[in-house]
Write an enzyme that holds these catalytic residues in place. Sequence first.
Site, short mmCIF file in Angstrom:
data_model
loop_
_atom_site.label_atom_id
_atom_site.label_comp_id
_atom_site.label_asym_id
_atom_site.label_seq_id
_atom_site.Cartn_x
_atom_site.Cartn_y
_atom_site.Cartn_z
N HIS A 1 0.87 -1.18 0.00
CA HIS A 1 0.00 0.00 0.00
C HIS A 1 0.90 1.22 0.00
O HIS A 1 1.25 1.77 1.04
CB HIS A 1 -0.92 -0.03 1.23
CG HIS A 1 -1.98 1.04 1.22
ND1 HIS A 1 -3.17 0.90 1.90
CD2 HIS A 1 -2.03 2.26 0.65
CE1 HIS A 1 -3.90 2.00 1.72
NE2 HIS A 1 -3.22 2.85 0.97
N HIS B 1 1.44 4.77 -2.44
CA HIS B 1 1.11 5.65 -3.56
C HIS B 1 2.39 6.34 -4.00
O HIS B 1 2.97 7.11 -3.22
CB HIS B 1 0.06 6.67 -3.14
CG HIS B 1 -1.22 6.06 -2.68
ND1 HIS B 1 -2.26 5.77 -3.53
CD2 HIS B 1 -1.62 5.64 -1.44
CE1 HIS B 1 -3.26 5.22 -2.84
NE2 HIS B 1 -2.88 5.12 -1.57
N HIS C 1 -9.50 0.82 -1.59
CA HIS C 1 -9.47 1.48 -0.30
C HIS C 1 -10.89 1.42 0.27
O HIS C 1 -11.85 1.83 -0.40
CB HIS C 1 -9.06 2.94 -0.44
CG HIS C 1 -7.62 3.16 -0.72
ND1 HIS C 1 -6.93 2.49 -1.71
CD2 HIS C 1 -6.71 4.00 -0.14
CE1 HIS C 1 -5.67 2.91 -1.73
NE2 HIS C 1 -5.51 3.82 -0.78
N GLU D 1 -11.48 3.11 5.85
CA GLU D 1 -10.54 4.06 6.48
C GLU D 1 -11.40 5.15 7.11
O GLU D 1 -11.58 5.19 8.32
CB GLU D 1 -9.58 4.64 5.44
CG GLU D 1 -8.63 5.67 6.02
CD GLU D 1 -7.86 6.44 4.94
OE1 GLU D 1 -6.85 7.06 5.29
OE2 GLU D 1 -8.27 6.43 3.76
N ASP E 1 1.74 3.95 2.85
CA ASP E 1 0.72 4.79 2.23
C ASP E 1 1.34 5.94 1.44
O ASP E 1 1.63 5.81 0.25
CB ASP E 1 -0.25 5.30 3.30
CG ASP E 1 -1.60 5.72 2.74
OD1 ASP E 1 -1.80 5.60 1.53
OD2 ASP E 1 -2.45 6.16 3.54
N ASP E 2 1.54 7.09 2.09
CA ASP E 2 2.14 8.29 1.46
C ASP E 2 3.24 8.78 2.39
O ASP E 2 3.06 9.76 3.13
CB ASP E 2 1.08 9.37 1.26
CG ASP E 2 -0.05 8.91 0.37
OD1 ASP E 2 0.11 8.94 -0.86
OD2 ASP E 2 -1.10 8.48 0.91
#
Length: 335
Positions: A14, A16, A194, A197, A275-276
Amino acid sequence: MHAFIRDLPKAELHLHIEGTLEPELMFELARRNNIDLPYKSVLEVKEAYNFEDLQSFLDIYYQGSQVLQKEVDFYDLTWAYLQKAASQNVRHTEIFFDPQSHTDRGIAFETAYQGIYQALQDGKSKLGISSQLILSFLRHLSAEEALATLEQALPYKDSIVAVGLDSAEQGNPPSKFKEVFDRAQAEGFLTVAHAGEEGPPEYIWEAINLLEVSRIDHGVRSMEDPELLQYLAEKQIPLTVCPLSNVKLKVFDSMAKHNLKKLLNSGICATVNSDDPSYFGGYIAENYQAAQEALDLSQQELYQLAKNSFQATFLSPESQQKLIAELDNYCQVLS
């Protein structure tokens, strides 16, 4: 424990790629492409990373993506991530990219794809990191726009393993994209989404039943639905959990309140991811470390998270077992 976590063989599922844009590279690409940024310094950019929720993050995230203009920009972005991942012993990574955030501002699909893809190829040959690419649709845009993006991706479907669904979850349920995902599956793509969340457990059920996903990205709100939790455990549908992201975006008030350990102990195939990472304060090792310290995760639990990460990949069973054997050997040598 820091060294154990750093050197632990692991997969990241996961991630990005646009979310790995560090402020220093943002400024470098802005200069290269003659783009004016609304920030005067790297420090000012970092100070802006104080998010109230998912949308406040997305506003800055899409703004940062503006500096990605040429194929070499996407290559440099991806290569920087791969070098960081290699330093934390990521053995395999499955990377999201958001073509709509680029095509909507006039950048060709091929420009983004080719830059990312070439870096991933070099990551395999030069760093020993295997990888797969996942195309994500932006759920705040229409299903028709997602379908148009899928059409653009078809010439590259042999090197894009799956399609996914990201961006603002509230008010954009998975059911909105059922027809697009049906078409993607007909073309041979796997599916992920996704869900759970910011959105409710119902969104996770929709992703499973309507989009037929192989795994759920985030999924932390599954704890609110005992029946769902049991189903996820029985079917071993993986959750790609992102601890630092969840805290940064106020899904949990603190890492100590995160439910990662509870998910793991419920028999869920939970995994740890970043994630980011540029925006949320840490790459995969930092996510493992933060969770370990706050939740008192044992070496056995860290091992299980890493093993889950390999089992949740889209690699062949043979490739999965090879990586798990590497993980087993690492832990046996240390024991």
